[in-house]
Scaffold this active site. Structure first.
Site, PDB file in Angstrom:
ATOM      1  N   GLU A  21       5.317   0.165   1.547  1.00 15.35           N
ATOM      2  CA  GLU A  21       5.946   0.760   0.684  1.00 15.35           C
ATOM      3  C   GLU A  21       7.206   1.745   1.053  1.00 15.35           C
ATOM      4  OE1 GLU A  21       2.718   3.041  -0.835  1.00 15.35           O
ATOM      5  OE2 GLU A  21       1.851   1.394  -1.929  1.00 15.35           O
TER       6      GLU A  21
ATOM      7  N   GLU B 255      -2.084  -4.272  -2.301  1.00 18.24           N
ATOM      8  CA  GLU B 255      -3.026  -3.034  -2.683  1.00 18.24           C
ATOM      9  C   GLU B 255      -3.191  -2.947  -4.173  1.00 18.24           C
ATOM     10  OE1 GLU B 255      -1.677   0.888  -1.036  1.00 18.24           O
ATOM     11  OE2 GLU B 255      -1.288  -0.186   0.943  1.00 18.24           O
TER      12      GLU B 255
HETATM   13  C1  PNW Z   1      -0.130   3.716  -0.790  1.00 14.74           C
HETATM   14  N1  PNW Z   1       2.576   7.801  -5.415  1.00 14.74           N
HETATM   15  O1  PNW Z   1       0.140   4.840  -1.153  1.00 14.74           O
HETATM   16  C2  PNW Z   1      -0.595   3.562   0.408  1.00 14.74           C
HETATM   17  O2  PNW Z   1      -0.015   2.134   0.712  1.00 14.74           O
HETATM   18  C3  PNW Z   1      -1.955   3.752   1.003  1.00 14.74           C
HETATM   19  O3  PNW Z   1      -1.878   4.026   2.312  1.00 14.74           O
HETATM   20  C4  PNW Z   1      -2.746   4.597   0.315  1.00 14.74           C
HETATM   21  O4  PNW Z   1      -3.873   5.405   0.627  1.00 14.74           O
HETATM   22  C5  PNW Z   1      -2.778   4.306  -1.307  1.00 14.74           C
HETATM   23  O5  PNW Z   1      -1.513   3.921  -1.758  1.00 14.74           O
HETATM   24  C6  PNW Z   1      -3.344   5.158  -2.110  1.00 14.74           C
HETATM   25  O6  PNW Z   1      -2.803   6.206  -2.525  1.00 14.74           O
HETATM   26  C7  PNW Z   1       0.656   5.599  -2.353  1.00 14.74           C
HETATM   27  O7  PNW Z   1       2.542   8.760  -5.287  1.00 14.74           O
HETATM   28  C8  PNW Z   1       0.802   7.068  -2.090  1.00 14.74           C
HETATM   29  O8  PNW Z   1       3.023   7.187  -6.246  1.00 14.74           O
HETATM   30  C9  PNW Z   1       1.445   7.693  -3.233  1.00 14.74           C
HETATM   31  C10 PNW Z   1       1.856   6.988  -4.289  1.00 14.74           C
HETATM   32  C11 PNW Z   1       1.598   5.509  -4.351  1.00 14.74           C
HETATM   33  C12 PNW Z   1       1.111   4.870  -3.362  1.00 14.74           C
END
Ligand code: PNW
Length: 453
Positions: A177, A361
């Site tokens: 990401e 994911e």
């Molecule tokens: C992902 N947003 O993070 C990560 O790859 C993981 O480590 C995390 O635990 C998981 O999604 C759940 O959040 C994100 O704000 C964090 O859009 C924030 C966002 C998207 C993905």
């Protein structure tokens, strides 16, 4: 059924997703589960620093202990294998395996060697991400991803790790990401290192993607058997009102989340609309950079969670708005599986050279009910079921999706939300570190055991 539910009811009985050839896995990331933040010469990362900065992480939570996976790794491998999944997606902690001077930290590497060997013994394939957000702090002290030097240091790190772990890894991913690293880390400051300037976000993203491209030849040379890819989070947006302005806003949201990364990787350019949205934020692109970023990859990892609603900000941009009455998870993220189908089919149309896709994911945080040694999480199973059905539909519409990883194996450190949000299909009692399969895990175990060739 062992969980008392009726299992996966939305996924069609004849779906290819129900067959053994479709890869099913669970995912975690180093900082979120390992703990042992100063064991065996591990250096501090930007997340250790961020956790210690007041007001940044809910309840002042840190990654110091997390799920104690650094000690409990063998037990956790058994947990993974006993679920019956085909694959485990994990990340390597850069600050554990590389010293300040760029040389290897043997003890850190030994941890991953033991872990990967045990996974192989138990018949679990390994999808290894090199960078899941834990940049060594000493590199941030020299500008982090704003400094082009960091791209080269990342390529050195990829070279070291792939030389050491060659033959033990099923597939490599360079970055997790990069949009989140750049935008949340350097744009709005919600994530480490917590810097806040849009110009920083475009610059950080460019250096992240450059690091990705620079790392690819080393991975190829050191471990030619293992496919190489990258993991991108994708965002979906719907217009808040049915006006042309809000439609345009929704389009810009998706440019900013998806095309920014995918155009760079698959078309060797940044989208023009990005700089309509963010004037005067063009990154410093040197001759040859886009060719490096656009080097071929063997697969693309896609992380998808939710849909947003946006409206025009009256100028050239968009603002997110909260629409009432929608199904939402504990993160307040809307549950909208059809957006995953729509995005996947849209990517197939937009990019003729789209590589095979793995959903690396997908999952949700919900209010689990703990009762008599059972953990009831019907919302989670329903979420996974409906997103698998959306993947099935995308496959029917011609998208080459090869696998799906649930986020996450374990409840863990959910970044700025600390331990307050639980994404695991396995419950973690942080007092005792006991692991308990939630109802969703029991249902998924049954599903996996029932698959036909
Ligand atoms: C992902 N947003 O993070 C990560 O790859 C993981 O480590 C995390 O635990 C998981 O999604 C759940 O959040 C994100 O704000 C964090 O859009 C924030 C966002 C998207 C993905």
């Amino acid at each position: 059924r062992s969980d008392g539910s009726s299992g996966l009811v939305h996924l069609r009985p004849d779906s290819p997703v129900r067959r053994k050839g479709f890869l099913m896995g669970v995912a975690t990331a180093a900082f979120q589960i390992e703990g042992a933040s100063d064991a065996d010469g591990r250096l501090p990362s930007i997340w250790d620093t961020f956790c210690r900065t007041p007001g940044k992480v809910l309840n002042g939570d840190t990654g110091d202990v997390a799920c104690r996976h650094y000690e409990k790794w063998a037990e956790d491998v058994d947990l993974i294998a006993d679920l019956g999944v085909d694959a485990y997606r994990l990340s390597i902690a850069w600050p554990r395996v590389m010293q300040r001077d760029g040389s290897r930290n043997e003890k850190g590497l030994d941890f991953y060697k033991r872990l990967l060997d045990r996974l192989r013994e138990r018949g679990v394939q390994t999808y290894v991400t090199l960078y899941h957000w834990d940049l060594p702090q000493h590199l941030e002290d020299r500008g982090g991803w704003l400094n082009r030097e960091t791209s080269y240091r990342f390529a050195d790190y990829a070279d070291l790790v792939s030389r050491e772990l060659a033959g033990r890894v099923t597939a490599w991913a360079t970055l997790n990401e990069p949009w989140c690293s750049a935008y949340l880390g350097y744009g709005n400051g919600h994530h480490a290192p917590g810097r806040t300037d849009r110009r920083y976000a475009t610059q950080a993203l460019h250096h992240l993607l450059l690091g990705h491209g620079l790392a690819l030849p080393a991975l190829q040379a050191n471990d030619p058997q293992a496919p190489r890819g990258i993991v991108a989070n994708v965002g979906a947006a719907a217009p808040a009102r049915p006006t042309p302005e809000d439609h345009d806003a929704a389009h810009l949201y998706e440019v900013q989340h998806n095309a920014w990364i995918l155009d760079a990787l698959l078309r060797q350019r940044y989208p023009d609309d990005l700089f309509r949205l963010w004037p005067r934020t063009e990154p410093l692109v040197l001759p040859g950079d886009m060719e490096v970023i656009g080097r071929p990859i063997d697969y693309l990892g896609i992380n998808y969670y939710y849909r947003s609603h946006v409206r025009s900000d009256g100028a050239n941009g968009f603002v997110e708005v909260r629409v009432d009455g929608l199904e939402r998870t504990q993160m307040d993220w809307e549950v909208h599986p059809d957006s995953l189908r729509r995005l996947l089919t849209g990517f197939r149309q937009a990019y003729p050279n789209l590589p095979p896709i793995y959903i690396t994911e997908n999952g949700c945080a919900c209010d689990d009910r703990v009762e008599d040694g059972r953990v009831h999480d019907p919302e989670r199973l329903s979420y996974i079921d409906r997103h698998l059905a959306a993947v099935d539909e995308a496959i029917r519409e011609g998208v080459d999706v090869r696998g799906y990883f649930i986020w996450s194996l374990l409840d863990n450190f959910e970044w700025a939300f600390g331990y307050s949000r639980r994404f695991g299909i396995v419950h973690v009692d942080y007092q005792t570190q006991a692991r308990t399969l939630k109802d969703s895990a029991l249902a998924i175990r049954d599903f996996l055991a029932s698959r036909q060739p």
